[in-house]
Design a protein around this motif. Sequence first.
Motif, PDB file in Angstrom:
ATOM      1  N   THR A   8       0.832  -1.206   0.000  1.00  0.00           N
ATOM      2  CA  THR A   8       0.000   0.000   0.000  1.00  0.00           C
ATOM      3  C   THR A   8       0.861   1.248   0.000  1.00  0.00           C
ATOM      4  O   THR A   8       0.592   2.214  -0.734  1.00  0.00           O
ATOM      5  N   HIS A   9       1.920   1.229   0.832  1.00  0.00           N
ATOM      6  CA  HIS A   9       2.847   2.361   0.902  1.00  0.00           C
ATOM      7  C   HIS A   9       3.514   2.593  -0.453  1.00  0.00           C
ATOM      8  O   HIS A   9       3.615   3.734  -0.937  1.00  0.00           O
ATOM      9  N   PHE A  10       3.936   1.492  -1.093  1.00  0.00           N
ATOM     10  CA  PHE A  10       4.617   1.595  -2.380  1.00  0.00           C
ATOM     11  C   PHE A  10       3.689   2.181  -3.444  1.00  0.00           C
ATOM     12  O   PHE A  10       4.088   3.065  -4.219  1.00  0.00           O
ATOM     13  N   PHE A  11       2.447   1.719  -3.477  1.00  0.00           N
ATOM     14  CA  PHE A  11       1.498   2.226  -4.465  1.00  0.00           C
ATOM     15  C   PHE A  11       1.138   3.689  -4.197  1.00  0.00           C
ATOM     16  O   PHE A  11       0.877   4.454  -5.131  1.00  0.00           O
ATOM     17  N   VAL A  57      10.437   9.071  -4.962  1.00  0.00           N
ATOM     18  CA  VAL A  57       9.942   7.982  -4.110  1.00  0.00           C
ATOM     19  C   VAL A  57      10.851   7.780  -2.896  1.00  0.00           C
ATOM     20  O   VAL A  57      10.376   7.591  -1.774  1.00  0.00           O
ATOM     21  N   ILE A  58      12.169   7.847  -3.116  1.00  0.00           N
ATOM     22  CA  ILE A  58      13.116   7.666  -1.995  1.00  0.00           C
ATOM     23  C   ILE A  58      12.951   8.779  -0.971  1.00  0.00           C
ATOM     24  O   ILE A  58      12.860   8.521   0.243  1.00  0.00           O
ATOM     25  N   CYS A  59      12.908  10.035  -1.433  1.00  0.00           N
ATOM     26  CA  CYS A  59      12.785  11.163  -0.496  1.00  0.00           C
ATOM     27  C   CYS A  59      11.449  11.114   0.239  1.00  0.00           C
ATOM     28  O   CYS A  59      11.395  11.370   1.453  1.00  0.00           O
ATOM     29  N   SER A  60      10.383  10.793  -0.460  1.00  0.00           N
ATOM     30  CA  SER A  60       9.068  10.715   0.178  1.00  0.00           C
ATOM     31  C   SER A  60       9.046   9.631   1.259  1.00  0.00           C
ATOM     32  O   SER A  60       8.478   9.828   2.335  1.00  0.00           O
ATOM     33  N   GLY A 116      -0.133  14.429  -4.348  1.00  0.00           N
ATOM     34  CA  GLY A 116      -0.527  13.181  -4.998  1.00  0.00           C
ATOM     35  C   GLY A 116      -0.651  12.038  -3.998  1.00  0.00           C
ATOM     36  O   GLY A 116      -1.589  11.239  -4.070  1.00  0.00           O
ATOM     37  N   THR A 117       0.284  11.968  -3.041  1.00  0.00           N
ATOM     38  CA  THR A 117       0.192  10.924  -2.010  1.00  0.00           C
ATOM     39  C   THR A 117      -0.995  11.202  -1.087  1.00  0.00           C
ATOM     40  O   THR A 117      -1.645  10.257  -0.609  1.00  0.00           O
ATOM     41  N   TYR A 118      -1.289  12.472  -0.850  1.00  0.00           N
ATOM     42  CA  TYR A 118      -2.435  12.854  -0.015  1.00  0.00           C
ATOM     43  C   TYR A 118      -3.737  12.386  -0.665  1.00  0.00           C
ATOM     44  O   TYR A 118      -4.613  11.809  -0.003  1.00  0.00           O
ATOM     45  N   LEU A 119      -3.871  12.608  -1.970  1.00  0.00           N
ATOM     46  CA  LEU A 119      -5.062  12.153  -2.683  1.00  0.00           C
ATOM     47  C   LEU A 119      -5.156  10.635  -2.693  1.00  0.00           C
ATOM     48  O   LEU A 119      -6.244  10.060  -2.555  1.00  0.00           O
ATOM     49  N   SER A 120      -4.006  10.000  -2.835  1.00  0.00           N
ATOM     50  CA  SER A 120      -3.976   8.544  -2.883  1.00  0.00           C
ATOM     51  C   SER A 120      -4.429   7.927  -1.572  1.00  0.00           C
ATOM     52  O   SER A 120      -5.100   6.886  -1.560  1.00  0.00           O
ATOM     53  N   ASP A 121      -4.067   8.542  -0.461  1.00  0.00           N
ATOM     54  CA  ASP A 121      -4.466   8.027   0.854  1.00  0.00           C
ATOM     55  C   ASP A 121      -5.982   8.038   1.040  1.00  0.00           C
ATOM     56  O   ASP A 121      -6.517   7.326   1.892  1.00  0.00           O
TER      57      ASP A 121
END
Length: 253
Positions: A8-11, A57-60, A116-121
């Motif tokens: 889930t984290h990776f996606f 992805v690494i920094c996030s 983008g990660t916020y929307l994905s969550d």
Amino acid sequence: MILTKLITHFFTKLAGAGFTLFVIFTFLLLQNDFDMYEFGESISSGFIWIVIYLYGVICSSLIDFLEWKIPRVNKGIKALLYMAAGYAFFLFNGFNVFTLIAGTIGALCSLLFYFGTYLSDRSKGTTFAFAIFVPLFFIIILNIDFTEKKQWHEVSEDSSFTATFQYFDGKHDIPITVQAGQTITISIEFVNRNGGGYGYSVVNHKDKLVGMTEVNEGVMKFTASDTDVYRVVVKGDDLQGGVKVNWKITDPN
């Protein structure tokens, strides 16, 4: 359970990268006035993809680790960390006007990644759309040749190529077989009747640019390190007119 969380984290990170890619590439499409060939050339840069999908992805993930380890890292501080990561990428060569501008753009892109990660969550549909379908769509675009030719007439001979056209937007390949050690001298002349753009390059079978030495204006040469089918790639940008390419291959002394 742990494996599910990792997936889930990776996606989520892939969705952040895909969202960033979507916004940047939409801007490039608008900037190129919907010229699909120019757009395809713009998004073919491996630099953009590497920065977003590897560095991003690494920094996030590292920022998420800091948030987990340090409870005082709230959303505001997290956003600042994303911006700092965007700046940091361009500061390795020192601080100057270029790094300031590039760093600012990098910081804005980092915030896009965060959003983008916020929307994905908050939506599985958003996750799959930006993690899978968006990059897949752009990969398909990369493999389509959007070259447009109108009233194209060409004549190919053993050591020359001539084409006239009413309209040319894109590229055209002229293959030339050269043996290892041979030197090829290439002259290229464009006829520009409408002020359109044009250019050329020489690549090997791996699409790698070949280093050439300028002999005269419009005349270049290089010595082949390997036996290969080299391609002279002539390019037009809304060009009307023609192009003539001549080449001469000489054996080593």
